[in-house]
Design a protein around this motif. Structure first.
Motif, short mmCIF file in Angstrom:
data_model
loop_
_atom_site.label_atom_id
_atom_site.label_comp_id
_atom_site.label_asym_id
_atom_site.label_seq_id
_atom_site.Cartn_x
_atom_site.Cartn_y
_atom_site.Cartn_z
N ALA A 1 84.57 61.68 2.19
CA ALA A 1 85.45 62.53 1.65
C ALA A 1 84.49 64.17 2.37
O ALA A 1 83.92 63.96 2.85
CB ALA A 1 83.92 62.22 0.60
N TYR A 2 86.06 65.11 2.53
CA TYR A 2 85.58 65.25 3.83
C TYR A 2 86.06 66.63 2.80
O TYR A 2 86.38 66.50 2.15
CB TYR A 2 86.94 65.47 4.49
N GLY A 3 85.23 68.09 3.09
CA GLY A 3 85.53 69.37 2.54
C GLY A 3 85.60 69.67 2.94
O GLY A 3 85.80 71.19 3.01
N GLY A 4 86.45 69.52 4.15
CA GLY A 4 87.85 70.11 5.01
C GLY A 4 87.12 70.93 6.15
O GLY A 4 87.96 71.20 7.41
N ALA A 5 85.54 71.14 6.94
CA ALA A 5 84.64 71.01 7.61
C ALA A 5 83.38 70.49 7.49
O ALA A 5 83.01 70.28 6.53
CB ALA A 5 85.18 72.53 7.33
N GLY A 7 79.72 70.30 7.27
CA GLY A 7 79.07 71.08 6.39
C GLY A 7 79.13 71.40 5.63
O GLY A 7 78.80 71.99 4.94
N ARG A 8 80.85 70.84 4.77
CA ARG A 8 81.43 72.20 3.91
C ARG A 8 80.88 70.64 2.77
O ARG A 8 81.25 69.97 3.35
CB ARG A 8 82.68 72.11 4.10
N PRO A 9 80.74 71.22 1.49
CA PRO A 9 80.76 70.41 -0.03
C PRO A 9 82.24 70.50 0.23
O PRO A 9 83.36 70.68 0.02
CB PRO A 9 80.03 71.30 -0.98
N GLY A 25 67.97 64.15 -14.42
CA GLY A 25 67.28 65.30 -13.69
C GLY A 25 67.81 64.80 -11.87
O GLY A 25 65.97 65.55 -11.32
N LEU A 26 68.26 64.25 -11.22
CA LEU A 26 68.37 64.22 -10.04
C LEU A 26 69.36 64.61 -8.93
O LEU A 26 70.40 65.26 -9.65
CB LEU A 26 69.05 62.63 -9.57
N ALA A 27 68.09 65.52 -8.24
CA ALA A 27 69.49 66.61 -7.19
C ALA A 27 69.79 66.10 -5.84
O ALA A 27 68.90 65.11 -5.12
CB ALA A 27 68.93 67.62 -7.17
N LEU A 28 70.76 66.65 -5.25
CA LEU A 28 71.59 65.40 -4.15
C LEU A 28 71.92 67.22 -3.60
O LEU A 28 72.47 67.84 -4.42
CB LEU A 28 72.76 65.39 -4.61
N ASP A 29 71.44 66.91 -2.46
CA ASP A 29 72.19 68.26 -1.45
C ASP A 29 73.58 68.19 -1.60
O ASP A 29 74.18 67.19 -1.70
CB ASP A 29 71.86 68.52 0.13
N GLY A 30 74.26 69.25 -1.49
CA GLY A 30 75.72 69.24 -1.97
C GLY A 30 76.58 68.43 -0.55
O GLY A 30 77.88 68.41 -0.57
N THR A 31 76.23 68.65 0.78
CA THR A 31 77.33 68.75 1.80
C THR A 31 76.91 66.90 2.29
O THR A 31 77.99 66.45 2.62
CB THR A 31 76.39 69.44 3.35
#
Length: 67
Positions: A1-5, A7-9, A25-31
């Protein structure tokens, strides 16, 4: 899953992370966490019926406390 650069989501990861947060109710970091979830979901869609796909986040700064 590549966000284009680096560290990009990724949009698919963002959508899945929001759904996971809303439903469980679980949180994930976006990147990294959310992009990994998107990759696991894509793999699960292509997997044979009955196959198991494991999504495992291996880095977390929270302390594990028994209790």
């Amino acid at each position: 899953a590549y966000g284009g650069a680096y560290g990009r989501p990724h949009p698919a990861g963002d959508r899945l992370a929001r759904a996971l947060a809303d439903e469980h109710g679980l949180a994930l970091d976006g990147t990294y966490g959310a992009k990994g979830l998107a990759a696991a979901a894509a793999l699960a869609r292509r997997a044979p019926a009955g196959a198991t796909v494991l999504y495992w986040v291996t880095f977390d700064a929270r302390a594990l406390v028994a209790g």
